[in-house]
Motif scaffolding. Structure first.
Motif, PDB file in Angstrom:
ATOM      1  N   GLN A   1       0.848  -1.184   0.000  1.00 39.32           N
ATOM      2  CA  GLN A   1       0.000   0.000   0.000  1.00 39.32           C
ATOM      3  C   GLN A   1       0.888   1.240   0.000  1.00 39.32           C
ATOM      4  O   GLN A   1       1.922   1.273   0.663  1.00 39.32           O
ATOM      5  CB  GLN A   1      -0.896  -0.007   1.236  1.00 39.32           C
ATOM      6  CG  GLN A   1      -1.966   1.046   1.228  1.00 39.32           C
ATOM      7  CD  GLN A   1      -3.079   0.735   0.248  1.00 39.32           C
ATOM      8  OE1 GLN A   1      -2.887   0.010  -0.735  1.00 39.32           O
ATOM      9  NE2 GLN A   1      -4.254   1.276   0.509  1.00 39.32           N
ATOM     10  N   VAL A   2       0.469   2.246  -0.719  1.00 44.26           N
ATOM     11  CA  VAL A   2       1.225   3.490  -0.813  1.00 44.26           C
ATOM     12  C   VAL A   2       0.475   4.585  -0.077  1.00 44.26           C
ATOM     13  O   VAL A   2      -0.754   4.679  -0.172  1.00 44.26           O
ATOM     14  CB  VAL A   2       1.442   3.883  -2.284  1.00 44.26           C
ATOM     15  CG1 VAL A   2       2.008   5.276  -2.387  1.00 44.26           C
ATOM     16  CG2 VAL A   2       2.359   2.871  -2.971  1.00 44.26           C
ATOM     17  N   GLN A   3       1.198   5.410   0.631  1.00 39.88           N
ATOM     18  CA  GLN A   3       0.605   6.558   1.325  1.00 39.88           C
ATOM     19  C   GLN A   3       1.396   7.804   1.014  1.00 39.88           C
ATOM     20  O   GLN A   3       2.626   7.763   0.881  1.00 39.88           O
ATOM     21  CB  GLN A   3       0.639   6.333   2.840  1.00 39.88           C
ATOM     22  CG  GLN A   3      -0.441   5.417   3.366  1.00 39.88           C
ATOM     23  CD  GLN A   3      -0.481   5.412   4.879  1.00 39.88           C
ATOM     24  OE1 GLN A   3       0.545   5.357   5.533  1.00 39.88           O
ATOM     25  NE2 GLN A   3      -1.676   5.478   5.440  1.00 39.88           N
ATOM     26  N   LEU A   4       0.672   8.919   0.926  1.00 39.35           N
ATOM     27  CA  LEU A   4       1.290  10.237   0.846  1.00 39.35           C
ATOM     28  C   LEU A   4       0.918  10.986   2.102  1.00 39.35           C
ATOM     29  O   LEU A   4      -0.271  11.097   2.425  1.00 39.35           O
ATOM     30  CB  LEU A   4       0.800  11.012  -0.375  1.00 39.35           C
ATOM     31  CG  LEU A   4       1.063  10.429  -1.761  1.00 39.35           C
ATOM     32  CD1 LEU A   4       0.569  11.376  -2.838  1.00 39.35           C
ATOM     33  CD2 LEU A   4       2.532  10.137  -1.952  1.00 39.35           C
ATOM     34  N   VAL A   5       1.906  11.495   2.809  1.00 40.75           N
ATOM     35  CA  VAL A   5       1.651  12.193   4.068  1.00 40.75           C
ATOM     36  C   VAL A   5       2.223  13.598   3.971  1.00 40.75           C
ATOM     37  O   VAL A   5       3.427  13.779   3.781  1.00 40.75           O
ATOM     38  CB  VAL A   5       2.277  11.451   5.258  1.00 40.75           C
ATOM     39  CG1 VAL A   5       2.025  12.222   6.551  1.00 40.75           C
ATOM     40  CG2 VAL A   5       1.695  10.040   5.362  1.00 40.75           C
ATOM     41  N   GLU A   6       1.311  14.589   4.116  1.00 42.17           N
ATOM     42  CA  GLU A   6       1.719  15.988   4.049  1.00 42.17           C
ATOM     43  C   GLU A   6       2.008  16.528   5.442  1.00 42.17           C
ATOM     44  O   GLU A   6       1.452  16.062   6.436  1.00 42.17           O
ATOM     45  CB  GLU A   6       0.619  16.844   3.420  1.00 42.17           C
ATOM     46  CG  GLU A   6       0.262  16.487   2.002  1.00 42.17           C
ATOM     47  CD  GLU A   6      -1.174  16.055   1.861  1.00 42.17           C
ATOM     48  OE1 GLU A   6      -1.730  16.205   0.761  1.00 42.17           O
ATOM     49  OE2 GLU A   6      -1.737  15.554   2.851  1.00 42.17           O
TER      50      GLU A   6
END
Length: 122
Positions: A1-6
């Motif tokens: 699973q891929v996540q983008l965290v700002e």
């Protein structure tokens, strides 16, 4: 699973600066384009800036000369340096990335972060 965290949003006075960061994590084969969008209350989401895998950048006219997008490919991270902020820049800022997931080349897919609030007071 891929996540983008700002990260990096917040409250700032007009004329001030903020730096947003967005890190992609997971099993990532490659990342193509990365970018930042924003959405103000009652308005449509709009493109702020976009950077290609080679580093070429494009900006919305409203932020040209004030915002700078950059990326660190070793860290799978994209940044948005925002200077001379105006109240009109107030919005939720979202990062996006076109990612090939897994251990081999394959289809690219758009991923989005959860958004970070930027509020500029007058």
């Amino acid at each position: 699973q891929v996540q983008l965290v700002e990260s990096g949003g917040g409250l700032v006075q007009a004329g001030g600066s903020l730096r947003l960061s967005c890190a992609a994590s997971g099993t990532i084969f490659s990342i193509n384009a990365m970018g930042w969008y924003r959405q103000a209350p009652g308005k449509q989401r709009e493109l702020v800036a976009h950077v290609s895998s080679g580093g070429g950048a494009n900006y919305a006219e409203t932020v040209k000369g004030r915002f700078t997008i950059s990326r660190d490919n070793a860290k799978n991270t994209v940044y948005l340096q925002m200077n001379s902020l105006k109240p009109d820049d107030t919005a939720v800022y979202y990062c996006t990335a076109l990612i090939v997931v897994g251990w081999n080349s394959g289809p690219r897919r758009d991923y989005w972060g959860q958004g970070t609030q930027v509020t500029v007071s007058s």
